[in-house]
Design an enzyme around this catalytic site. Structure first.
Site, short mmCIF file in Angstrom:
data_model
loop_
_atom_site.label_atom_id
_atom_site.label_comp_id
_atom_site.label_asym_id
_atom_site.label_seq_id
_atom_site.Cartn_x
_atom_site.Cartn_y
_atom_site.Cartn_z
CE LYS A 29 40.28 44.80 45.59
NZ LYS A 29 38.90 44.40 45.26
CB SER A 79 36.10 44.95 43.80
OG SER A 79 36.88 44.16 43.20
#
Length: 181
Positions: free
Chosen positions: A85, A44
């Site tokens: 993230k 990700s």
């Protein structure tokens, strides 16, 4: 006289060795006392971070200040798992993804390296208002990231944020500081 010079050289070398060992010990303690080693799971955050890389997270950074836009952070999901993230939306802002672009407070996010783009809007298809302690997080690999666009992550509260990613330690070939941009 030669014996005295040899003793002085030995003392000098031993002194240098002790000094180097003390400096290395202090540096090791400082890095690991304020940091935690985290293994990257998934793709990700590619291309910045890749599967199975090891990074150090600064646990103390957000005790002194708040996360900034584009910081790469570690947060704890409700399941107890840690995720990495990038911060996109800050407390008090409204985030929306329209026509493949991210809007903050109805203004198109002008971000480097395509960080202002997201093809899939998810929950952000409609405006998302962030409370005073909430952040909107996205993975850099937007097509392969489970992030704030999805209900199983959603807005991340400040108390869930564990620290800032700042140094890649493995693989050694990619060792170095992690830039937020």
């Amino acid at each position: 006289m030669e014996l005295k010079e040899d003793k002085n050289r030995i003392r000098l070398v031993v002194g240098w060795i002790v000094d180097i060992a003390v400096v290395i010990s202090i540096a090791w303690f400082a890095v690991f006392a304020m940091g935690t080693q985290i293994r990257v799971s998934g793709q990700s955050m590619e291309p910045v971070l890749s599967q199975n890389e090891k990074v150090l997270m600064n646990r103390l950074s957000y005790r002194v200040m708040r996360p900034k836009r584009y910081d790469i952070i570690v947060f704890e999901k409700e399941t107890g798992n840690y995720n990495i993230k990038r911060v996109i939306g800050l407390p008090g802002e409204t985030v929306q993804i329209k026509d493949g672009y991210i809007y903050i407070n109805n203004e198109k996010l002008d971000a480097p390296n395509d960080l202002g783009k997201a093809a899939l809007a998810g929950l952000a298809e409609y405006p998302i208002s962030l409370d005073k302690n909430e952040y909107f997080l996205l993975g850099d690999n937007r097509s392969g990231s489970e992030d704030s666009r999805f209900s199983n992550v959603g807005n991340v509260k400040f108390r869930q944020i564990k620290g800032k990613v700042w140094l890649r330690i493995q693989p050694v070939s990619r060792f170095g500081l992690i830039s937020s941009r």
